[in-house]
Design a protein around this motif. Sequence first.
Motif, PDB file in Angstrom:
ATOM      1  N   ILE A  58      -6.219  13.256  14.325  1.00 44.27           N
ATOM      2  CA  ILE A  58      -6.918  14.401  13.742  1.00 44.27           C
ATOM      3  C   ILE A  58      -6.736  14.502  12.235  1.00 44.27           C
ATOM      4  N   ARG A  59      -5.792  13.745  11.676  1.00 44.10           N
ATOM      5  CA  ARG A  59      -5.572  13.768  10.220  1.00 44.10           C
ATOM      6  C   ARG A  59      -6.298  12.573   9.604  1.00 44.10           C
ATOM      7  N   GLU A  60      -7.370  12.866   8.921  1.00 46.79           N
ATOM      8  CA  GLU A  60      -8.299  11.833   8.460  1.00 46.79           C
ATOM      9  C   GLU A  60      -7.651  10.823   7.520  1.00 46.79           C
ATOM     10  N   GLY A  61      -6.765  11.284   6.650  1.00 49.60           N
ATOM     11  CA  GLY A  61      -6.116  10.375   5.713  1.00 49.60           C
ATOM     12  C   GLY A  61      -5.334   9.276   6.415  1.00 49.60           C
ATOM     13  N   GLU A 106      -6.047   5.120   6.204  1.00 50.69           N
ATOM     14  CA  GLU A 106      -4.968   4.188   5.871  1.00 50.69           C
ATOM     15  C   GLU A 106      -4.761   3.168   6.985  1.00 50.69           C
ATOM     16  N   ALA A 107      -4.770   3.636   8.247  1.00 50.79           N
ATOM     17  CA  ALA A 107      -4.524   2.745   9.381  1.00 50.79           C
ATOM     18  C   ALA A 107      -5.592   1.666   9.481  1.00 50.79           C
ATOM     19  N   ASN A 108      -6.854   2.032   9.272  1.00 50.68           N
ATOM     20  CA  ASN A 108      -7.923   1.037   9.340  1.00 50.68           C
ATOM     21  C   ASN A 108      -7.846   0.044   8.188  1.00 50.68           C
ATOM     22  N   GLU A 109      -7.418   0.495   7.019  1.00 46.99           N
ATOM     23  CA  GLU A 109      -7.247  -0.423   5.895  1.00 46.99           C
ATOM     24  C   GLU A 109      -6.158  -1.451   6.196  1.00 46.99           C
ATOM     25  N   MET A 168       0.840  -1.191   0.000  1.00 47.50           N
ATOM     26  CA  MET A 168       0.000   0.000   0.000  1.00 47.50           C
ATOM     27  C   MET A 168       0.877   1.243   0.000  1.00 47.50           C
ATOM     28  N   ALA A 169       0.532   2.214  -0.856  1.00 44.72           N
ATOM     29  CA  ALA A 169       1.293   3.461  -0.916  1.00 44.72           C
ATOM     30  C   ALA A 169       1.071   4.259   0.355  1.00 44.72           C
ATOM     31  N   ARG A 170       2.109   4.911   0.826  1.00 45.47           N
ATOM     32  CA  ARG A 170       2.035   5.707   2.046  1.00 45.47           C
ATOM     33  C   ARG A 170       1.234   6.978   1.781  1.00 45.47           C
ATOM     34  N   VAL A 171       0.243   7.246   2.603  1.00 45.81           N
ATOM     35  CA  VAL A 171      -0.608   8.416   2.435  1.00 45.81           C
ATOM     36  C   VAL A 171       0.169   9.681   2.779  1.00 45.81           C
ATOM     37  N   ARG A 172       0.032  10.699   1.927  1.00 47.97           N
ATOM     38  CA  ARG A 172       0.693  11.972   2.193  1.00 47.97           C
ATOM     39  C   ARG A 172      -0.319  12.928   2.801  1.00 47.97           C
ATOM     40  N   VAL A 173      -0.001  13.432   3.977  1.00 43.77           N
ATOM     41  CA  VAL A 173      -0.891  14.363   4.671  1.00 43.77           C
ATOM     42  C   VAL A 173      -0.061  15.499   5.247  1.00 43.77           C
ATOM     43  N   ARG A 174      -0.751  16.566   5.611  1.00 36.42           N
ATOM     44  CA  ARG A 174      -0.060  17.686   6.254  1.00 36.42           C
ATOM     45  C   ARG A 174       0.464  17.244   7.615  1.00 36.42           C
ATOM     46  N   GLN A 175       1.645  17.715   7.954  1.00 43.37           N
ATOM     47  CA  GLN A 175       2.220  17.341   9.244  1.00 43.37           C
ATOM     48  C   GLN A 175       1.497  18.029  10.392  1.00 43.37           C
ATOM     49  N   HIS A 176       1.035  19.260  10.165  1.00 42.13           N
ATOM     50  CA  HIS A 176       0.366  20.013  11.226  1.00 42.13           C
ATOM     51  C   HIS A 176      -1.026  20.434  10.771  1.00 42.13           C
ATOM     52  N   VAL A 177      -2.001  20.281  11.643  1.00 46.07           N
ATOM     53  CA  VAL A 177      -3.330  20.828  11.403  1.00 46.07           C
ATOM     54  C   VAL A 177      -3.756  21.584  12.656  1.00 46.07           C
ATOM     55  N   ASN A 178      -4.528  22.623  12.477  1.00 47.28           N
ATOM     56  CA  ASN A 178      -4.960  23.460  13.590  1.00 47.28           C
ATOM     57  C   ASN A 178      -6.220  22.881  14.225  1.00 47.28           C
ATOM     58  N   PRO A 179      -6.128  22.338  15.440  1.00 51.76           N
ATOM     59  CA  PRO A 179      -7.305  21.718  16.065  1.00 51.76           C
ATOM     60  C   PRO A 179      -8.399  22.713  16.437  1.00 51.76           C
ATOM     61  N   LEU A 180      -8.068  24.012  16.369  1.00 54.14           N
ATOM     62  CA  LEU A 180      -9.059  25.028  16.718  1.00 54.14           C
ATOM     63  C   LEU A 180      -9.854  25.517  15.514  1.00 54.14           C
ATOM     64  N   SER A 181      -9.489  25.060  14.316  1.00 55.25           N
ATOM     65  CA  SER A 181     -10.206  25.492  13.119  1.00 55.25           C
ATOM     66  C   SER A 181     -11.589  24.851  13.069  1.00 55.25           C
ATOM     67  N   ASN A 182     -12.499  25.465  12.333  1.00 56.18           N
ATOM     68  CA  ASN A 182     -13.885  24.985  12.268  1.00 56.18           C
ATOM     69  C   ASN A 182     -13.989  23.551  11.762  1.00 56.18           C
ATOM     70  N   ARG A 183     -13.067  23.160  10.888  1.00 53.99           N
ATOM     71  CA  ARG A 183     -13.111  21.823  10.292  1.00 53.99           C
ATOM     72  C   ARG A 183     -13.038  20.727  11.347  1.00 53.99           C
ATOM     73  N   TYR A 184     -12.431  21.013  12.487  1.00 51.10           N
ATOM     74  CA  TYR A 184     -12.204  19.973  13.486  1.00 51.10           C
ATOM     75  C   TYR A 184     -13.056  20.147  14.745  1.00 51.10           C
ATOM     76  N   TYR A 207      -8.961  -0.484  16.430  1.00 50.57           N
ATOM     77  CA  TYR A 207      -9.696   0.419  15.541  1.00 50.57           C
ATOM     78  C   TYR A 207      -9.129   1.822  15.697  1.00 50.57           C
ATOM     79  N   TYR A 208      -9.291   2.618  14.629  1.00 50.18           N
ATOM     80  CA  TYR A 208      -8.834   4.008  14.633  1.00 50.18           C
ATOM     81  C   TYR A 208     -10.007   4.912  14.280  1.00 50.18           C
TER      82      TYR A 208
END
Length: 215
Positions: free
Chosen positions: A66-69, A73-76, A1-17, A87-88
């Motif tokens: 907090i990084r959905e990608g 990947e982990a659950n797969e 399985m190819a390694r998922v590329r995600v942002r290293q940092h995400v802001n937990p205070l943003s509306n998305r989270y 489970y994740y």
Amino acid sequence: MARVRVRQHVNPLSNRYQQLISIPDWSQIYSNLSLPFHLDLGCARGRFLLQMAQQNPDRNYLGVEIREGLVTEANEIKEEYHLSNLYYVFGNINHSLTNLLASLPPYSLELVTIQFPDPWFKKKHQKRRVVQSEIVEILAQFLSPKGQVFLQSDIKEVAEEMLDRFLENSQFKPLKPEIWLTENPLEVMTEREIATINKGESIYRSILTINIRKD
């Protein structure tokens, strides 16, 4: 399985989270809900829990990231191993930890690990750090009477702050008189821990336990 590329940092205070964690039917995930739970907060790619779950079939493992990608990947990967004790979930624990822990069997949570969390060095960003007093209070509420919390970081300031947050709460105390541990008491190391050791850098570790027994 190819390694998922995600942002290293995400802001937990943003509306998305700010949405609540989507909680599945645990009876469809875990083969034995009577087993004690190990919760890993900020589990990243989940490789630490993947190894722990294989080595300890007598415990259930739950990772939150907090990084959905990375969660997808982990659950797969855990499905490829046919693990029914792991489970994740994707979500921001600073926003919905109570909701998550309330869904587990009462006092089934025996171990919480918080390892190498994002340090958020800038003063104005430190409110984004994962270990806040509210998180400590929630864990004290849901941990089993023999529950433990394992903390570690390669940043001394972050490790000391995490430890202080827990010790500010009267329900926690160090497991041993020597607060800082020289070695990891768990049988598996995270990828970050291995890389830090290989570079010859220090790691600051501590274990806390419940101080006040619940009724």
